[in-house]
Design an enzyme around this catalytic site. Structure first.
Site, mmCIF file in Angstrom:
data_model
loop_
_atom_site.group_PDB
_atom_site.id
_atom_site.type_symbol
_atom_site.label_atom_id
_atom_site.label_comp_id
_atom_site.label_asym_id
_atom_site.label_seq_id
_atom_site.Cartn_x
_atom_site.Cartn_y
_atom_site.Cartn_z
ATOM 1 N N ASP A 18 1.796 -4.253 7.660
ATOM 2 C CA ASP A 18 1.310 -4.049 6.300
ATOM 3 C C ASP A 18 2.457 -4.447 5.355
ATOM 4 O O ASP A 18 2.654 -5.624 5.084
ATOM 5 C CB ASP A 18 0.914 -2.565 6.210
ATOM 6 C CG ASP A 18 0.215 -2.193 4.932
ATOM 7 O OD1 ASP A 18 -0.887 -2.688 4.691
ATOM 8 O OD2 ASP A 18 0.782 -1.393 4.159
ATOM 9 N N GLY B 203 5.467 -4.418 6.307
ATOM 10 C CA GLY B 203 6.437 -5.040 7.213
ATOM 11 C C GLY B 203 7.687 -4.189 7.418
ATOM 12 O O GLY B 203 8.536 -4.514 8.250
ATOM 13 N N THR C 284 8.137 -1.164 8.731
ATOM 14 C CA THR C 284 8.263 -0.545 10.058
ATOM 15 C C THR C 284 8.754 -1.566 11.088
ATOM 16 O O THR C 284 9.721 -1.327 11.821
ATOM 17 C CB THR C 284 6.910 0.033 10.527
ATOM 18 O OG1 THR C 284 6.409 0.916 9.520
ATOM 19 C CG2 THR C 284 7.045 0.765 11.850
ATOM 20 N N LYS D 80 -1.670 -8.045 7.608
ATOM 21 C CA LYS D 80 -2.152 -8.031 6.210
ATOM 22 C C LYS D 80 -1.058 -8.664 5.360
ATOM 23 O O LYS D 80 -0.270 -7.959 4.740
ATOM 24 C CB LYS D 80 -2.319 -6.580 5.756
ATOM 25 C CG LYS D 80 -3.666 -5.950 5.959
ATOM 26 C CD LYS D 80 -3.744 -4.705 5.093
ATOM 27 C CE LYS D 80 -4.178 -3.511 5.889
ATOM 28 N NZ LYS D 80 -4.183 -2.265 5.117
ATOM 29 N N ARG E 129 -9.291 6.686 15.941
ATOM 30 C CA ARG E 129 -8.498 5.853 16.872
ATOM 31 C C ARG E 129 -9.299 5.422 18.090
ATOM 32 O O ARG E 129 -8.998 4.408 18.716
ATOM 33 C CB ARG E 129 -7.277 6.642 17.377
ATOM 34 C CG ARG E 129 -6.225 6.932 16.335
ATOM 35 C CD ARG E 129 -4.975 7.453 17.026
ATOM 36 N NE ARG E 129 -4.096 8.195 16.136
ATOM 37 C CZ ARG E 129 -3.137 7.649 15.389
ATOM 38 N NH1 ARG E 129 -2.959 6.353 15.405
ATOM 39 N NH2 ARG E 129 -2.381 8.406 14.630
HETATM 40 P P1 IMP Z 1 4.250 -1.092 7.377
HETATM 41 O O1 IMP Z 1 5.595 -0.495 7.638
HETATM 42 O O2 IMP Z 1 3.874 -0.903 5.927
HETATM 43 O O3 IMP Z 1 4.083 -2.501 7.829
HETATM 44 O O4 IMP Z 1 3.235 -0.185 8.100
HETATM 45 C C1 IMP Z 1 2.823 -0.344 9.366
HETATM 46 C C2 IMP Z 1 2.083 0.900 9.798
HETATM 47 O O5 IMP Z 1 1.237 1.418 8.767
HETATM 48 C C3 IMP Z 1 1.177 0.563 10.936
HETATM 49 O O6 IMP Z 1 1.849 0.748 12.155
HETATM 50 C C4 IMP Z 1 0.040 1.542 10.743
HETATM 51 O O7 IMP Z 1 0.331 2.713 11.462
HETATM 52 C C5 IMP Z 1 0.005 1.861 9.262
HETATM 53 N N1 IMP Z 1 -1.068 1.128 8.544
HETATM 54 C C6 IMP Z 1 -0.903 0.116 7.674
HETATM 55 N N2 IMP Z 1 -2.080 -0.345 7.226
HETATM 56 C C7 IMP Z 1 -3.029 0.388 7.834
HETATM 57 C C8 IMP Z 1 -4.480 0.363 7.821
HETATM 58 O O8 IMP Z 1 -5.171 -0.436 7.148
HETATM 59 N N3 IMP Z 1 -5.080 1.281 8.603
HETATM 60 C C9 IMP Z 1 -4.412 2.173 9.374
HETATM 61 N N4 IMP Z 1 -3.070 2.212 9.436
HETATM 62 C C10 IMP Z 1 -2.378 1.332 8.674
#
Ligand code: IMP
Ligand code: MG
Length: 180
Positions: A104, A106, A108, A132, A166
């Site tokens: 999302d 990025g 994480t 995304k 889930r």
């Molecule tokens: P990032 O660090 O923003 O890239 O977040 C990644 C984490 O956010 C993923 O491992 C998911 O656990 C959670 N996440 C991000 N978007 C969604 C979504 O649309 N649905 C469910 N979980 C999401």
């Protein structure tokens, strides 16, 4: 809410996902033919995807699991990632493939890749079921991507909202009504 009566907008069907996992598994098997593959699956979101994906990979591999926290109640990354449960082994000599459900912001994935690189891995790459790109806050593109999707909040196949959904075998959008 009676979830059995809802009609969901399915983005990736069970069949779409099975087909894509086979393709990803073949590609990964080719790319890691002469390497020492170590899969790190990020809990809890990637447990379903990782379990299906590794069964499509035909080269020897090890797998371990890692838990990070950053999302307060599940939707927006706080940008402050912490390791809640780390993998057990030192990664000297291994080629690591980090598997997550979705990229999302990025944040994480970038954090986890840097964290694992410090454990002396030969290489660290990433594989996500969903991407995304429109939501990106840090410069990262996964090495293997199942499906690129638009900016919608999705659940199922490991992805959750409020820790539910889930167990659904496909990826779908929850409506604003469901998320209240
Ligand atoms: P990032 O660090 O923003 O890239 O977040 C990644 C984490 O956010 C993923 O491992 C998911 O656990 C959670 N996440 C991000 N978007 C969604 C979504 O649309 N649905 C469910 N979980 C999401
Ligand atoms: Mg996650």
């Amino acid at each position: 809410m009676d979830i059995e009566k809802k009609v969901w907008e399915v983005l990736c069907s069970k069949e779409d996902i099975q087909k894509r996992n086979i393709e990803l598994g073949e590609q990964i098997s080719k790319d890691y033919k002469d390497k020492n593959l170590y899969v790190v699956s990020l809990l809890r979101g990637s447990f379903v995807f990782a379990a299906d994906l590794v069964r499509e990979v035909s080269v020897p591999l090890k797998i371990d699991f890692m838990t990070t926290s950053s999302y307060g109640h599940g939707e927006e990354s706080t940008g402050n990632v912490k390791v809640v449960a780390d993998i057990k082994e030192d990664l000297t000599g291994y080629d690591v493939l980090v598997v997550d459900d979705i990229t999302d912001s990025g944040i994480t994935m970038k954090f986890v890749m840097e964290h694992l690189a410090k454990k002396n891995a030969n290489s660290v790459k990433s594989c996500v079921l969903l991407d995304k790109p429109s939501r990106r806050k840090v410069d990262i593109v996964a090495d293997y991507i199942g499906f690129t999707i638009e900016d919608k909040f999705v659940v199922g196949y490991g992805l959750n909202f409020g820790d539910y959904y889930r167990n659904y075998p496909y990826v779908f959008c929850v409506t604003d009504e469901d998320r209240k």
